[in-house]
Motif scaffolding. Structure first.
Motif, PDB file in Angstrom:
ATOM      1  N   LYS A  36     -11.269  25.610  25.525  1.00 20.86           N
ATOM      2  CA  LYS A  36     -10.658  26.872  25.110  1.00 20.86           C
ATOM      3  C   LYS A  36      -9.257  26.647  24.540  1.00 20.86           C
ATOM      4  O   LYS A  36      -8.892  27.217  23.504  1.00 20.86           O
ATOM      5  N   ASP A  37      -8.479  25.813  25.216  1.00 19.59           N
ATOM      6  CA  ASP A  37      -7.097  25.581  24.775  1.00 19.59           C
ATOM      7  C   ASP A  37      -7.047  24.935  23.391  1.00 19.59           C
ATOM      8  O   ASP A  37      -6.209  25.283  22.558  1.00 19.59           O
ATOM      9  N   LYS A  38      -7.948  23.986  23.145  1.00 23.90           N
ATOM     10  CA  LYS A  38      -7.948  23.299  21.855  1.00 23.90           C
ATOM     11  C   LYS A  38      -8.312  24.271  20.725  1.00 23.90           C
ATOM     12  O   LYS A  38      -7.712  24.249  19.652  1.00 23.90           O
ATOM     13  N   LEU A  39      -9.302  25.133  20.979  1.00 24.30           N
ATOM     14  CA  LEU A  39      -9.675  26.120  19.971  1.00 24.30           C
ATOM     15  C   LEU A  39      -8.553  27.129  19.755  1.00 24.30           C
ATOM     16  O   LEU A  39      -8.313  27.594  18.642  1.00 24.30           O
ATOM     17  N   THR A  40      -7.859  27.473  20.839  1.00 26.08           N
ATOM     18  CA  THR A  40      -6.728  28.402  20.721  1.00 26.08           C
ATOM     19  C   THR A  40      -5.629  27.795  19.863  1.00 26.08           C
ATOM     20  O   THR A  40      -5.034  28.477  19.017  1.00 26.08           O
ATOM     21  N   ASP A  41      -5.362  26.501  20.067  1.00 29.66           N
ATOM     22  CA  ASP A  41      -4.341  25.808  19.265  1.00 29.66           C
ATOM     23  C   ASP A  41      -4.719  25.793  17.787  1.00 29.66           C
ATOM     24  O   ASP A  41      -3.846  25.824  16.911  1.00 29.66           O
ATOM     25  N   LEU A  42      -6.023  25.756  17.507  1.00 30.73           N
ATOM     26  CA  LEU A  42      -6.488  25.756  16.122  1.00 30.73           C
ATOM     27  C   LEU A  42      -6.563  27.159  15.535  1.00 30.73           C
ATOM     28  O   LEU A  42      -6.897  27.320  14.355  1.00 30.73           O
ATOM     29  N   GLY A  43      -6.248  28.175  16.366  1.00 31.27           N
ATOM     30  CA  GLY A  43      -6.357  29.554  15.908  1.00 31.27           C
ATOM     31  C   GLY A  43      -7.800  30.025  15.820  1.00 31.27           C
ATOM     32  O   GLY A  43      -8.121  30.951  15.077  1.00 31.27           O
ATOM     33  N   LYS A  44      -8.687  29.383  16.582  1.00 29.45           N
ATOM     34  CA  LYS A  44     -10.116  29.696  16.551  1.00 29.45           C
ATOM     35  C   LYS A  44     -10.632  30.088  17.934  1.00 29.45           C
ATOM     36  O   LYS A  44     -11.727  29.710  18.333  1.00 29.45           O
ATOM     37  N   GLU A  45      -9.841  30.856  18.677  1.00 29.24           N
ATOM     38  CA  GLU A  45     -10.231  31.207  20.037  1.00 29.24           C
ATOM     39  C   GLU A  45     -11.540  31.992  20.077  1.00 29.24           C
ATOM     40  O   GLU A  45     -12.294  31.922  21.049  1.00 29.24           O
ATOM     41  N   ASP A  46     -11.821  32.744  19.006  1.00 29.93           N
ATOM     42  CA  ASP A  46     -13.062  33.522  18.981  1.00 29.93           C
ATOM     43  C   ASP A  46     -14.295  32.624  19.055  1.00 29.93           C
ATOM     44  O   ASP A  46     -15.357  33.033  19.545  1.00 29.93           O
ATOM     45  N   LEU A  47     -14.167  31.358  18.571  1.00 30.30           N
ATOM     46  CA  LEU A  47     -15.292  30.430  18.651  1.00 30.30           C
ATOM     47  C   LEU A  47     -15.641  30.093  20.101  1.00 30.30           C
ATOM     48  O   LEU A  47     -16.808  29.869  20.434  1.00 30.30           O
ATOM     49  N   PHE A  48     -14.624  30.055  20.957  1.00 31.72           N
ATOM     50  CA  PHE A  48     -14.889  29.776  22.374  1.00 31.72           C
ATOM     51  C   PHE A  48     -15.764  30.869  22.984  1.00 31.72           C
ATOM     52  O   PHE A  48     -16.762  30.588  23.643  1.00 31.72           O
ATOM     53  N   TYR A  49     -15.374  32.131  22.745  1.00 33.45           N
ATOM     54  CA  TYR A  49     -16.134  33.240  23.311  1.00 33.45           C
ATOM     55  C   TYR A  49     -17.522  33.341  22.675  1.00 33.45           C
ATOM     56  O   TYR A  49     -18.495  33.717  23.332  1.00 33.45           O
ATOM     57  N   ARG A  50     -17.610  32.999  21.405  1.00 38.60           N
ATOM     58  CA  ARG A  50     -18.925  33.000  20.755  1.00 38.60           C
ATOM     59  C   ARG A  50     -19.808  31.919  21.368  1.00 38.60           C
ATOM     60  O   ARG A  50     -21.011  32.127  21.579  1.00 38.60           O
TER      61      ARG A  50
END
Length: 353
Positions: free
Chosen positions: A286-300
């Motif tokens: 989750k943190d890595k995706l958040t850093d990339l500005g792609k947090e929605d991919l985690f929830y998806r």
């Protein structure tokens, strides 16, 4: 002989009706995916007014009451402006349209034009101006007038009944697209409807908006159902927890209302209940995706894994491969190198949601 001849058509009609009855019974017989269970009997009074042709989404809106008030006042101001402009057009129309009508029937009117003494420029500009006003009033009456009417019957009436609370029940229903779905069986056979319309509508990032802002091309808010739900909670017939994020579909006469209680992504995101190693990998994911500005991919990703794992038979190797292919496609659409990302976090093997 005559008597028997008269009875023959009735027998034929009965014979042709029987296969239809069997066909209807067959369409109502299907295996319910493990994600869905029979809606609890305690929800009967809430479910009775709902349309079997619609899909319903439930969740609890935890935005601060002050924020909900701001959204309400903003839309209230817009509707007041619309109503004021419509009233202004009605006022001007009282002095304009009677004169134009009188001129059309040949009476003496200020709107009457002497075409023989008027220039083409004056005639064309007058026609253009009147045409513009006719079209403006037409669009006001057909497109904009329903807005304040729906607002009064929907959000305004709901707020009078419910007020502004810290925890509010939100009920959404599918628009016309759901009417073509085969009752019940689509939740098993039509994965496109689930993955393209239902699941995106219940993602945590989507639910970060307050209820009124969740209206879109696929979903509308059922204000009557919201009022009904709050009345049941207030009378202590139901608890607000009964309306946690869920999907409601009607499975036909034999199945009735079916319910998918969507797991709380906040619990998954924190890794609660998982071994520390698995929890650390989820947090890193989750943190890595958040850093990339792609947090929605985690929830998806969470939604895909959860949905695939709730099918009959569990999260089989085939479904695992299907889920990974879908996740890979999502990553590629968002411009994220799937293989490199998976390598950086050490993979997610052994992590069960």
């Amino acid at each position: 002989m005559v008597k028997n001849a008269k009875q023959a058509p009735k027998a034929k009609a009965f014979a042709t009706a029987e296969p239809k009855a069997k066909e209807a019974s067959k369409s109502d017989s299907f295996d319910v995916p493990a994600a869905f269970t029979q809606a609890p009997s305690s929800l009967k009074s809430f479910l009775e007014p709902l349309s079997p042709k619609r899909i319903y989404l439930l969740h609890i809106d935890n935005h601060p009451p002050s924020f909900k008030l701001q959204i309400f006042l903003a839309h209230l101001a817009i509707n007041i402006v619309i109503v004021a402009f419509i009233l202004y057009r009605i006022y001007t129309g009282l002095y304009t349209y009677p004169d134009i009508f009188t001129a059309l029937v040949g009476g003496d009117s200020p709107a009457k034009i002497d075409t023989s003494a008027s220039s083409w420029g004056f005639l064309s500009s007058t026609i253009a101006w009147r045409t513009f006003n006719f079209l403006l009033d037409y669009f006001l009456a057909t497109l904009f007038l329903p807005w304040p009417v729906r607002y009064l019957l929907g959000p305004a009436r709901c707020r009078l009944a419910v007020g502004f609370q810290s925890a509010e029940i939100i009920v959404r229903y599918s628009r016309e697209w759901s009417e073509s779905l085969q009752p019940g069986t689509w939740i098993r056979d039509d994965e496109a409807a689930m993955k393209e319309r239902v699941i995106p509508a219940i993602l945590p990032l989507r639910l970060q908006n307050t209820g009124y802002l969740l209206i879109d091309a696929d979903w509308d808010v059922d204000w009557d159902a919201i009022v009904k739900a709050h009345q049941l909670v207030k009378s202590e017939k139901l608890k607000i927890e009964d309306f946690q994020t869920s999907v409601l579909v009607h499975g036909g006469p034999s199945k009735g209302w079916l319910m998918w209680r969507v797991d709380d992504e906040a619990t998954v995101a924190s890794g609660e209940g998982l071994p520390s190693a698995a929890r650390d990998r989820i947090v890193a994911f989750k943190d890595k995706l958040t850093d990339l500005g792609k947090e929605d991919l985690f929830y998806r990703w969470v939604e895909i894994i959860q949905y695939e794992s709730t099918h009959p038979g569990g999260f089989t190797p085939e479904r695992q491969r299907s889920a990974m292919l879908e996740v890979r496609e999502l990553f590629e659409k968002e411009g994220v190198d799937f293989d490199q990302f998976w390598k950086d976090i050490g993979g997610m093997e052994g992590v069960s949601l």
